[in-house]
Structures are given as C-alpha cells and as structure tokens.
Enzyme design. Sequence first.
Site, mmCIF file in Angstrom:
data_model
loop_
_atom_site.group_PDB
_atom_site.id
_atom_site.type_symbol
_atom_site.label_atom_id
_atom_site.label_comp_id
_atom_site.label_asym_id
_atom_site.label_seq_id
_atom_site.Cartn_x
_atom_site.Cartn_y
_atom_site.Cartn_z
ATOM 1 N N TYR A 134 49.586 37.415 39.241
ATOM 2 C CA TYR A 134 48.812 37.155 37.839
ATOM 3 C C TYR A 134 48.596 38.262 36.952
ATOM 4 O O TYR A 134 48.734 39.389 37.232
ATOM 5 C CB TYR A 134 47.419 36.717 38.396
ATOM 6 C CG TYR A 134 46.362 38.123 38.525
ATOM 7 C CD1 TYR A 134 46.482 38.936 39.695
ATOM 8 C CD2 TYR A 134 45.390 38.377 37.496
ATOM 9 C CE1 TYR A 134 45.762 39.976 39.868
ATOM 10 C CE2 TYR A 134 44.877 39.428 37.545
ATOM 11 C CZ TYR A 134 44.805 40.108 38.604
ATOM 12 O OH TYR A 134 44.091 41.433 38.861
ATOM 13 N N HIS A 155 48.600 44.083 26.465
ATOM 14 C CA HIS A 155 48.878 43.856 27.767
ATOM 15 C C HIS A 155 50.219 44.159 28.386
ATOM 16 O O HIS A 155 51.204 43.553 28.142
ATOM 17 C CB HIS A 155 48.809 42.418 28.113
ATOM 18 C CG HIS A 155 47.462 41.575 27.915
ATOM 19 N ND1 HIS A 155 47.235 40.554 28.737
ATOM 20 C CD2 HIS A 155 46.257 42.099 27.292
ATOM 21 C CE1 HIS A 155 45.985 40.076 28.589
ATOM 22 N NE2 HIS A 155 45.514 41.199 27.665
ATOM 23 N N GLU A 202 34.106 37.464 30.141
ATOM 24 C CA GLU A 202 35.008 36.579 29.211
ATOM 25 C C GLU A 202 34.943 35.077 29.424
ATOM 26 O O GLU A 202 35.203 34.149 28.879
ATOM 27 C CB GLU A 202 36.549 36.932 29.532
ATOM 28 C CG GLU A 202 37.069 36.802 30.870
ATOM 29 C CD GLU A 202 38.530 37.042 30.839
ATOM 30 O OE1 GLU A 202 38.909 38.316 30.427
ATOM 31 O OE2 GLU A 202 39.638 36.155 31.391
ATOM 32 N N ARG A 250 32.259 41.165 27.492
ATOM 33 C CA ARG A 250 33.400 40.591 26.921
ATOM 34 C C ARG A 250 33.344 39.171 26.588
ATOM 35 O O ARG A 250 34.291 38.510 26.181
ATOM 36 C CB ARG A 250 34.495 40.591 27.871
ATOM 37 C CG ARG A 250 35.037 42.013 28.226
ATOM 38 C CD ARG A 250 36.149 42.004 29.297
ATOM 39 N NE ARG A 250 37.158 41.044 29.420
ATOM 40 C CZ ARG A 250 38.367 40.925 28.363
ATOM 41 N NH1 ARG A 250 38.195 41.802 27.362
ATOM 42 N NH2 ARG A 250 39.257 40.016 28.306
HETATM 43 O O1 EZ4 Z 1 43.282 35.048 32.299
HETATM 44 O O2 EZ4 Z 1 42.746 33.935 28.806
HETATM 45 O O3 EZ4 Z 1 41.649 39.390 30.002
HETATM 46 N N1 EZ4 Z 1 42.404 38.748 29.743
HETATM 47 C C1 EZ4 Z 1 42.388 37.573 30.567
HETATM 48 C C2 EZ4 Z 1 43.037 36.327 30.157
HETATM 49 C C3 EZ4 Z 1 42.742 35.099 30.963
HETATM 50 C C4 EZ4 Z 1 42.799 33.729 30.179
HETATM 51 C C5 EZ4 Z 1 42.059 32.764 30.639
HETATM 52 O O4 EZ4 Z 1 42.097 31.786 29.711
HETATM 53 O O5 EZ4 Z 1 41.855 37.525 31.679
HETATM 54 O O6 EZ4 Z 1 44.344 36.421 30.128
HETATM 55 CO CO CO Z 2 40.301 39.144 31.900
#
Ligand code: EZ4
Ligand code: CO
Length: 404
Positions: free
Chosen positions: A159, A123, A263, A284
């Site tokens: 974010y 990330h 996710e 995901r």
């Molecule tokens: O915001 O895991 O792709 N990853 C994400 C994460 C989510 C968190 C939520 O619990 O989008 O960072």
């Molecule tokens: Co995500």
Amino acid sequence: MSTIERAEVFVASPGRTFVTLRITTSDGVTGLGDATLNGRELAVAAYLRDHVVPLLIGKDPARIEDMWQYLYRGAYWRRGPVTMTAIAAVDVALWDIKGKVAGLPVYQLLGGRSRDGVMVYGHASGADVPELLDDVARFRDLGYQAVRAQAAVPGVGTYGVRKGTRSSYEPASTALPEEQPWSTPAYLDFAPTYLAAVREHLGFGFHLLHDVHHRLTPLEAAQFGKRVEECRLFWMEDPTPAENQESFRLIRQHTTTPIAVGEVLTSIWDVQTLITEQLIDYVRTTVVHAGGITHLRRIFDLAALYQVRTGSHGATDLSPVTLAAAVHVDLTVPNFGVQEYMEHAAETMEVFRSTVRFDAGALDVADDVPGLGVEYDEKAAAAFPYEPKYLPVARRLDGSVHDW
Ligand code: EZ4
Ligand code: CO
C-alpha cells in the site's frame, strides 16, 4: 439579483474518476466544485443530482454561508463523507463564482495572503529500500522540501507504493477491489528501518513524513512512534482508525513523534476532541470531504486556538478543483503546516485547466486570475467515460479484513 440558473454534475474518468459540479448564474458566471469520493463516486453524484440541484435553482449565489447552513442543518441527516462532499461541491462552486464576480482570486476573499507559497510534500515510494532511497532523492532533486516515504513490506503489503512508471500508486487498476495481504508484525519490524535508512543516506535537510494508513492499535502506534523518534519525522499520519478520537491519548503519552490525522474525517465535530485536547499536531481534513471552504476554515480556526497546524489531504483522487481551493485556503490561514501534493495524470489536466503552479517545493496561484483559476473542459471530458475503480482491501494473513 443574480440567481442560480443551472447546476450540472459531470462524471468522467480522465486518468481516474472525478465528479464535478458546475453552477451557472443568470449572469452567465460559472463556478466549479469537486464532488469526488474515491470508490463511491456515483453516490455523491446522485446526492447532488437528485437531492441538491433542485434546491439550488433560483437561489442567490452570493449567500454562501446561508446555503451551507441550509444544506447541512436543513437536511436533518448530518455529517458523513457523502453528505459533506456534496455540500463541499456547492460551497466551493459558490466561492469560485464570488471570486469571479468580484474580479478577485478566492484567497483575497479569505483575507489575503499570509505567505508567498504553499509548501507541499510529495509521495516517494519503493518496492525495496534502495528504490525508496532513489525516489526520495528524486523528489529532493525536483525541489521538494518535504517527502513522504513508503516502502513495500517484504512478502506482505504494497500500500502506498507506486506501480511501475506511473506517477501515482492510485487508482487501483481493477474493476473490483484488489485484495492485498497485511501483517502488522512485519510492518512494525520493517518500516522503522527504512525511515532510518532515509535519514542515514539523505540526511535531515528536508521534512520526512510517513503514512501508517490507520493500520495499528493505539499501543502499536505508540511503539512505532517511539522507535522512529530519532528520524525526527515531520509527522506520522493516521496511526490508528480515527473514529476513536480517544485512542490518541494513549499514543500521546508515549511518543513525541508528531501526529497527523483527518483525511477521512468530514466535520469539525469529528476532530473536536483531537484538537481541543491537543491529541494531534496536524489536521488533515480537506476542502472536498469536509464541507468546502466555509467549513474547513472553521476547523482550521479551531485548530489555530490549540496550536494544531493544517496538513490537508491532497492525493490524486482530489480533483484539480480541490487542489486549487486548498491552495487558496492554505495561502491565507495563519496555522498552515503543509499541503499534500501528487501530480495529476496528463489526461486529468486535459480536462481541468488549472492555473495552480509548482515551484521550488511550493504551490501557488496567479494574483490576477479571479475565482479559483480552474476551468472544466466538457468536450475533453467526453473522451474519458466513467470507469468504475476501487481502492484495494487489506486482509491479514489469516484471511480476515484489516483497516485500510
Ligand atoms: O489513500 O487518497 O495520504 N494520502 C492517502 C491517500 C488515500 C487516498 C484515498 O482516497 O492516504 O493516498
Ligand atoms: Co493518508
């Protein structure tokens, strides 16, 4: 016959909150399962303690499939993150036990290796474009072959952007949810420009990913996907809220940017249309939120029929137990794509002793460690009592709530 003698639920906050299930058999074998649901942790802890643990005692730990069916079909109430996370914890703990009893790593029980290691993406983020470029370059220097890029939208949202020197942008540091402003027009103007800057300055020699975090409408997502086609993204993640699987038909008609979703989805039925209509390229869903290894493998097998590849969620709210289970699954499945990976905090790793290793942009587990290869140190966990934390909430500039 060996039976399940004990099942304990641990809640601790070593760096962030984790809920962990430990099952012990009458032969003294233990298995671990992650039961962490970010921001709603105690709901799963209660579901397990009050409604599941009493059902486990005296049962045969070897009957993993039957236990899954019993907890899912037998409950009447199906699907949803709380239920599926609780079932996942039991399922993963039983796979861990089966591996230890057999003296084999879990990936061997799943059919053995299909690959030497599991490619991960890291990330990268930045408060502005230069900071983002430095951060992507840093991940490349660490050996990552795939990097997700997120930058703070000027004057609006942060974010997905790391704060200060912390290794991750989570968890939120406040006891109540922080409220963050959001503007879709500002995001749509800015995000394509920094993705282009990453390619311009750092080239095409690595996979570039981006997470939209469910913030767009289908048409806005189509516009975004078209604008970034020249960046040749590995994927654009969660362009729209995935409750509406049909949204992706429209996005698909307009852009060849690959799409990753899932996710927050918890069952094969939640991804059925996405997969069978080939509306996505990567699924995901994860071990912990989609019913454990048993159910995730079903999702991945369905995906394989439609050339959809895997790209499991793996942020730091997924405990080292989930990360290990994910690596065991990822090593075996034929349609593996990529695994998300954020390094856990040092405090987390004091509590979870894991044998998962990172090397050259990939994760791997040892061939000679039976089960999942993770142990939970209860004594170390006692130093990190539970602290409630929430993810932030997004509000549009007019004050109304936006999707997170
Ligand atoms: O915001 O895991 O792709 N990853 C994400 C994460 C989510 C968190 C939520 O619990 O989008 O960072
Ligand atoms: Co995500």
